[in-house]
Scaffold this motif. Structure first.
Motif, mmCIF file in Angstrom:
data_model
loop_
_atom_site.group_PDB
_atom_site.id
_atom_site.type_symbol
_atom_site.label_atom_id
_atom_site.label_comp_id
_atom_site.label_asym_id
_atom_site.label_seq_id
_atom_site.Cartn_x
_atom_site.Cartn_y
_atom_site.Cartn_z
ATOM 1 N N ASN A 158 0.780 -1.235 0.000
ATOM 2 C CA ASN A 158 0.000 0.000 0.000
ATOM 3 C C ASN A 158 0.814 1.288 0.000
ATOM 4 O O ASN A 158 0.309 2.326 -0.384
ATOM 5 N N VAL A 159 2.025 1.177 0.479
ATOM 6 C CA VAL A 159 2.782 2.422 0.634
ATOM 7 C C VAL A 159 4.240 2.229 0.209
ATOM 8 O O VAL A 159 4.799 1.145 0.358
ATOM 9 N N VAL A 192 0.660 3.689 -2.856
ATOM 10 C CA VAL A 192 0.953 2.791 -3.979
ATOM 11 C C VAL A 192 -0.241 2.524 -4.913
ATOM 12 O O VAL A 192 -0.103 2.618 -6.127
ATOM 13 N N PRO A 193 -1.436 2.212 -4.380
ATOM 14 C CA PRO A 193 -2.551 1.925 -5.294
ATOM 15 C C PRO A 193 -2.883 3.087 -6.224
ATOM 16 O O PRO A 193 -3.473 2.875 -7.286
ATOM 17 N N SER A 246 3.884 1.445 -13.839
ATOM 18 C CA SER A 246 5.119 1.583 -14.626
ATOM 19 C C SER A 246 5.943 2.770 -14.116
ATOM 20 O O SER A 246 7.166 2.765 -14.135
ATOM 21 N N LEU A 247 5.228 3.802 -13.642
ATOM 22 C CA LEU A 247 5.930 4.958 -13.077
ATOM 23 C C LEU A 247 6.661 4.539 -11.798
ATOM 24 O O LEU A 247 7.831 4.867 -11.588
ATOM 25 N N LEU A 248 5.978 3.786 -10.969
ATOM 26 C CA LEU A 248 6.557 3.337 -9.705
ATOM 27 C C LEU A 248 7.838 2.528 -9.939
ATOM 28 O O LEU A 248 8.815 2.655 -9.209
ATOM 29 N N ARG A 249 7.824 1.723 -10.986
ATOM 30 C CA ARG A 249 8.998 0.904 -11.284
ATOM 31 C C ARG A 249 10.208 1.731 -11.711
ATOM 32 O O ARG A 249 11.342 1.314 -11.591
ATOM 33 N N VAL A 267 9.074 11.296 -13.041
ATOM 34 C CA VAL A 267 10.467 10.864 -13.150
ATOM 35 C C VAL A 267 11.126 11.715 -14.227
ATOM 36 O O VAL A 267 10.703 11.707 -15.381
ATOM 37 N N LEU A 268 12.135 12.484 -13.855
ATOM 38 C CA LEU A 268 12.804 13.363 -14.826
ATOM 39 C C LEU A 268 13.837 12.587 -15.630
ATOM 40 O O LEU A 268 14.007 12.800 -16.820
#
Ligand code: 4AD
Ligand code: MG
Length: 484
Positions: free
Chosen positions: A37-38, A58-59, A64-67, A100-101
Motif C-alpha cells: 500500500n505504501v 501505492v494503489p 510503470s511509473l513506480l517501477r 520521473v525526470l
C-alpha cells in the motif's frame, strides 16, 4: 491550471517546513522501500546530507511509473508536508503527483544504497558526488573557501588573481608543466640545435605556475596586504596520499610582517577556518565523524587514533600551536625512540637533514600531540627568496605541521635586501635577468615582508578526516591520471 509550484530545497523543507504546507521537491532517489500500500522514497538534492522522505500511496500510482523510481533516478514530487510517523526525520512529503525526470537503470547504475569503497568510487569519480561522503565534502570545501575569503576580507586584505601561465618557477624545484603551442612532432630548432622558443606562442619558454607568490609579492609591496587563491601545478612524481599534480593554494603576502607576525597570522587563520567548519558543517562533520569511527574499528587497537575527528577539530580550534625551531626539532628527533631503534625510514643523523613526513608526523602526533610550527630551517633545503638569518646557516622559514597531514602551510619572511637576494640567487644558479621584475621591488622601496601558502586540499583532508587527498578534490590529477 496545472500545478506549477516552484521547487523548495530539501534543506529548507527540513528546517522550516510546516505541516500541511504544499510544496515541490526535486532531487535524486537514494532508496525506495515498498509494500503493498505504501512506498517510502528517500530523496536527496545535495542541499543537505539529510534526505526528504516521500510517502507514496501505492494503489494510486501508475505501476510503470513506480517501477522507474529507483536509486539514482531524478524526480520531481509535489505534495503536502506532514509530521513524520517514523523516526529519523521531522517532516515527510505525502506525494500527490510525481514525475520521473531521468531514469537510472538499476542493472547499469553503479551506485547502490550500500557503502562502496573509496577506491571503487575513485574509478567512477563522475558519479561519486552523489554519495553521502562526497556530498559532504562538496559542502565542506565550499564553506572552507568562504571562511578563508571572509577571514582575509575582515582583516582588510585584497584578493588578487595571479597568473597561471608564467615563465618563472617560484619554488625553483624544476617540477613545472610546460606550456607550448609548438608542434611536438616537428619542434623548431635554433642553429645550435636547441628548441627555438622564439617561435612559440609567448616567444619564450613558459609553464603552469607552481605558486602565485612572486606576483603576490609585487602586489603586497604596493597595497600592503593581499592574498591569492588559485590552482597551482606540480609535476612531481609523488604517488602519495598528500600530493596532487593540480591543487589549489591560498597565499597571503604582507608588507611590514616579520616571521613572527607571519606565524601568528597562519595560526589565527587555521584556527578560524576549523572553527568555522565546526559551526557551519555540523551535519556533514557528524556524518564523517561516524564514518571514520566505523573505519577505525576495522584497525588493530594500537593503530587507532586517540581522538575522533570532531575532537581533533575542537582541539585545534581551542589550543595554541607549539612553535619549535628546526634545530630544536632535530635534537628531539635524534633522541626519539623510532630514530634510536632505527624505525624511521630516513634516520636523522645530523643537522641539515630535510624532514620527511614520518618525522613531521612524529613531532605532531607523538611528541607534542598538537599542531607544530617549525621555523628557521637550514637555507640549503629552502627556496632562494627566504630571508637569511644572521647565523649564515638558516633562513626565516616556517612550516605548519598538522596531525594526520604533516605540512599544511609553508611560508617565510622574504629576503628584502637586494644584495643578499642577488647573492643567494647566484649561489643557486638562478639567472638574475629572468627575475629582473622581482628584483625591482628590492631596488625601489623595499620593505620587510612575509607570506605563506596553505594547501587547500590538505586543509579539507584535515577537516574531513579523509585519508587520501584524491578523495577531497572532485577531479584529482596525479601521475598517470587525468580523467574527465
Ligand atoms: O611549501 P610550498 O611549496 O610553498 C610555496 O609554494 C610557497 N610559494 C608558498 C608561499 O610562501 N606563498 O607549498 C605550500 C603548501 C604546502 O604546505 C602544502 O600544504 C601544499 O601547498 N602543497 C601541496 N598540496 C597538494 N599537492 C602537492 N603536490 C602540494 N605541494 C604543496
Ligand atoms: Mg613546503
Amino acid at each position: 491550471m496545472v500545478d506549477k509550484l516552484k521547487r523548495t530545497k530539501i534543506k529548507q523543507i527540513l528546517s522550516q517546513g510546516k505541516s500541511g504546507e504544499k510544496l515541490c521537491a526535486k532531487g535524486w532517489v537514494r532508496t525506495k522501500r515498498e509494500s503493498k500500500n505504501v512506498a517510502f522514497v528517500a530523496l536527496n538534492d545535495g542541499s543537505t546530507i539529510k534526505n526528504l522522505q516521500l510517502v507514496l500511496d501505492v494503489p494510486n500510482v501508475d505501476e510503470s511509473l513506480l517501477r522507474k523510481i529507483t536509486t539514482g533516478a531524478s524526480i520531481s514530487a509535489i505534495g503536502k508536508l506532514a509530521e513524520s510517523q517514523g523516526s529519523g526525520q521531522s517532516v515527510e512529503l505525502l506525494v500527490e503527483s510525481i514525475e520521473v525526470l531521468g531514469e537510472a537503470n538499476p542493472d547499469e547504475y553503479p551506485l547502490q544504497p550500500k557503502r562502496h569503497s573509496l577506491e571503487f568510487l575513485r574509478e567512477i569519480a563522475h558519479l561519486r558526488p552523489r554519495t553521502n561522503t562526497f556530498g559532504a565534502l562538496f559542502r565542506i570545501q565550499h564553506e572552507m573557501a568562504y571562511a578563508i575569503h571572509t577571514f582575509f576580507h575582515n582583516k582588510g586584505f585584497y584578493h588578487i588573481h595571479t597568473p597561471i601561465l608564467t615563465a618563472s618557477d617560484a619554488e625553483g624545484a624544476g617540477e613545472t608543466f610546460k606550456v607550448t603551442t609548438l608542434d611536438l612532432n616537428d619542434v623548431p630548432k635554433t642553429p645550435e640545435g636547441e628548441i627555438d622558443y622564439k617561435q612559440d606562442f609567448f616567444e619564450k619558454e613558459t609553464n603552469l605556475t607552481v605558486s602565485g607568490q612572486l606576483e603576490g609579492e609585487l602586489a603586497a609591496l604596493a597595497v600592503s596586504e593581499i592574498y591569492t587563491f588559485g590552482p597551482t601545478f606540480r609535476a612531481e612524481n609523488s604517488n602519495t596520499t598528500r600530493h596532487l599534480a593540480e591543487f589549489w593554494m591560498m597565499e597571503p603576502e604582507m608588507a611590514f610582517y616579520d616571521l613572527e607576525d607571519n606565524m601568528d597570522l597562519a595560526e589565527e587563520m587555521l584556527r578560524y577556518v576549523v572553527k568555522h567548519a565546526l559551526e557551519h558543517c555540523e551535519d556533514d562533520l557528524e556524518f564523517l565523524n561516524k564514518r571514520l569511527l566505523d573505519e577505525e574499528k576495522q584497525k588493530p587497537q594500537n593503530q587507532r587514533s586517540e581522538l575522533s575527528l570532531l575532537e581533533r577539530l575542537q582541539f585545534v580550534a581551542e589550543n595554541e600551536f607549539e612553535r619549535v625551531s628546526y634545530t630544536e626539532a632535530i635534537e628531539i628527533l635524534k633522541r626519539s625512540k623510532p630514530n634510536q631503534k632505527k624505525k624511521f625510514q630516513f634516520l636523522i643523523e645530523e643537522w641539515g637533514a630535510d624532514l620527511q613526513s614520518e618525522h613531521e608526523r612524529f613531532l605532531v602526533e607523538k611528541h607534542f600531540k598538537k599542531p607544530v610550527i617549525l621555523y628557521n630551517y637550514p637555507k640549503d633545503i629552502k627556496a632562494f627568496y627566504m630571508r637569511q638569518n644572521d647565523d649564515d646557516k638558516t633562513v626565516a622559514a616556517m612550516d605548519v605541521l598538522f596531525p594526520g597531514i604533516g605540512e599544511i602551510v609553508g611560508g617565510s619572511q622574504r629576503e628584502e635586501r637586494q644584495g643578499k637576494l642577488e647573492q643567494r640567487m647566484d649561489e643557486m644558479n638562478i639567472p638574475r635577468e629572468e627575475l629582473n621584475w622581482y628584483l625591482d621591488t628590492r631596488r625601489f622601496g623595499t620593505v620587510p615582508h612575509s607570506g605563506f601558502g596553505l594547501g587547500f586540499e590538505r586543509m579539507i583532508q584535515f577537516v574531513s578526516g579523509m585519508g587520501n587527498i584524491r578523495d577531497v578534490i572532485p577531479f584529482p590529477r596525479t601521475p598517470g591520471n587525468c580523467e574527465f
